[in-house]
Write an enzyme that holds these catalytic residues in place. Structure first.
Site, PDB file in Angstrom:
ATOM      1  CD  GLU A  32      -2.832  -1.185   2.394  1.00  0.00           C
ATOM      2  OE1 GLU A  32      -3.673  -0.295   2.505  1.00  0.00           O
ATOM      3  OE2 GLU A  32      -2.673  -2.092   3.231  1.00  0.00           O
ATOM      4  CB  SER A 159      -6.021  -0.872   0.534  1.00  0.00           C
ATOM      5  OG  SER A 159      -5.911   0.314   1.267  1.00  0.00           O
ATOM      6  CE1 TYR A 229      -6.960   4.496  -1.320  1.00  0.00           C
ATOM      7  CE2 TYR A 229      -6.549   2.194  -1.814  1.00  0.00           C
ATOM      8  CZ  TYR A 229      -6.803   3.189  -0.904  1.00  0.00           C
ATOM      9  OH  TYR A 229      -6.922   2.881   0.434  1.00  0.00           O
ATOM     10  NE  ARG A 268     -12.723   2.377   4.992  1.00  0.00           N
ATOM     11  CZ  ARG A 268     -11.500   2.106   4.599  1.00  0.00           C
ATOM     12  NH1 ARG A 268     -10.571   3.043   4.600  1.00  0.00           N
ATOM     13  NH2 ARG A 268     -11.171   0.881   4.215  1.00  0.00           N
ATOM     14  CG  ASP A 270     -14.209  -1.095   4.878  1.00  0.00           C
ATOM     15  OD1 ASP A 270     -14.570   0.100   4.943  1.00  0.00           O
ATOM     16  OD2 ASP A 270     -13.057  -1.440   4.574  1.00  0.00           O
ATOM     17  CD  GLU A 286     -10.771  -5.119   5.702  1.00  0.00           C
ATOM     18  OE1 GLU A 286      -9.663  -4.563   5.853  1.00  0.00           O
ATOM     19  OE2 GLU A 286     -11.001  -5.953   4.817  1.00  0.00           O
ATOM     20  CG  ASN A 288      -7.975   0.936   7.258  1.00  0.00           C
ATOM     21  OD1 ASN A 288      -7.057   1.419   7.912  1.00  0.00           O
ATOM     22  ND2 ASN A 288      -7.911   0.775   5.946  1.00  0.00           N
ATOM     23  N   GLY A 292      -7.157   5.738   4.777  1.00  0.00           N
ATOM     24  CA  GLY A 292      -6.507   6.615   3.816  1.00  0.00           C
ATOM     25  C   GLY A 292      -6.905   8.073   3.974  1.00  0.00           C
TER      26      GLY A 292
END
Length: 338
Positions: A32, A159, A229, A268, A270, A286, A288, A292
């Site tokens: 990443e 990601s 991205y 964050r 998901d 999951e 994070n 980002g």
């Protein structure tokens, strides 16, 4: 799971000294790295625009301890993604060097980067997550670990790196071929989970407040690394067009996960939502701990929905890191003075 706004979180960012010596740690050598560099560049730019005069971007190499010792920062903004910036390694180093840093600490980071450990913490407390199991990649060439369709992903990556959806109609083979491109060629162990049909959603938590729900609609395929991205590949619906009670449940689940794991700064969560099942169809995939901060990233987007600019978001995260560091130092001094 409690009201996601029943504590005030970090509130309005405290006024920070514009002469703070800030290192923005970015890059590294994980898969990443490109995302981390984009995050870091955005953070550096925002801090300088807000009047901070001592901001050093640092592309992390194996000499990171020496470089930090030379710079002597007051605080590190951790903009790393993946290992070793998100798994507790850099957190442990910064703890040893007694340098305050943003986002979650060593223990939280080590648990949250591991999807199985995350489940072990969250599921017993009522957070609904897909049942799954860890498999050796080489065993996939002998047969499926569960009924298709199912998802295969690395245990310790984020990601959507290396995610594959295995279906009857797919071109991976039956069983999966050792010649087919997929995460089994790049990782020795993978997490296999049933594929949850439905919609892709995400919730950011800042301080101690769940912000809002965003729905992610990839224009082709699923929400993989490229879709995340690459500008134009995914539509973000923010706030998501979902029933209020569904949004509320996701907000509560995300905040519960943030608290149970001990996350700091921003996180964050998901989700997948099978909208034919109502609340029972909501699954947290999951958490994070180093979300980002690129122009396409979800945390800044949700912050804007709450009237928080990108620069203010960066400053709030730094402010919480400094408050947390001060609290730790005061507690340690109290123990020492007995």
């Amino acid at each position: 799971m409690g009201n996601p706004t029943d504590r005030s979180g970090v509130g309005v960012a405290q006024e920070l000294d514009r002469n703070l010596n800030i290192v923005v740690l970015m890059g590294g050598w994980s898969s990443e790295r490109p995302v981390s560099l984009m995050s870091g560049e955005g953070i550096v730019k925002a801090l300088k625009e807000r009047g901070f005069t001592r901001v050093t971007p640092l592309d992390m190499g194996h000499d990171v301890a020496q470089r930090l010792a030379e710079i002597k920062p007051d605080v590190v903004f951790n903009a790393l993604h993946g290992t070793p910036g998100e798994d507790g390694t850099i957190q442990g180093l910064l703890d040893l060097m007694e340098i305050p840093y943003t986002h979650s600490g060593l223990t939280t980071s080590a648990i949250a980067i591991d999807k199985e450990l995350t489940k072990a913490v969250l599921v017993p407390h009522g957070v609904r997550m897909p049942k799954g199991k860890v498999v050796e990649s080489k065993t996939l060439y002998e047969g499926d670990p569960m009924a298709r369709p199912y998802v295969l992903k690395p245990v310790n990556e984020g990601s959507s790196v290396g995610v594959a959806i295995v279906t009857d109609e797919g071109n991976y083979g039956l069983p999966i071929s050792a010649k087919a491109e997929g995460p089994w060629l790049h990782f020795e162990r993978l997490l296999a989970e049933p594929f949850i049909r439905g919609r892709e959603l995400t919730v950011a938590v800042l301080g101690d407040e769940a912000l809002c729900v965003t729905e992610l609609k990839p224009k082709a395929g699923f929400y993989d690394f490229d879709a995340k991205y690459t500008d134009g590949l995914t539509e973000h619906v923010c706030p998501a067009d979902v029933p209020p009670h569904i949004a509320q449940e996701m907000l509560e689940m995300a905040l519960a996960a943030h608290r149970l794991l001990g996350c700091k700064g921003a996180s964050r969560s998901d989700f997948r939502w099978d909208d034919t099942q109502g609340e029972a169809g909501i699954y947290l995939l999951e958490v994070n701990t180093q979300p980002g901060m690129t122009p396409l990233s979800l945390v800044p987007e949700q912050a804007r929905q709450k009237g928080i600019s990108y620069g203010e978001l960066v400053e709030r995260i730094i402010a919480e890191a400094l408050v947390d560091s001060t609290s730790k130092a005061e507690a340690l001094e109290a123990v020492r003075s007995g």
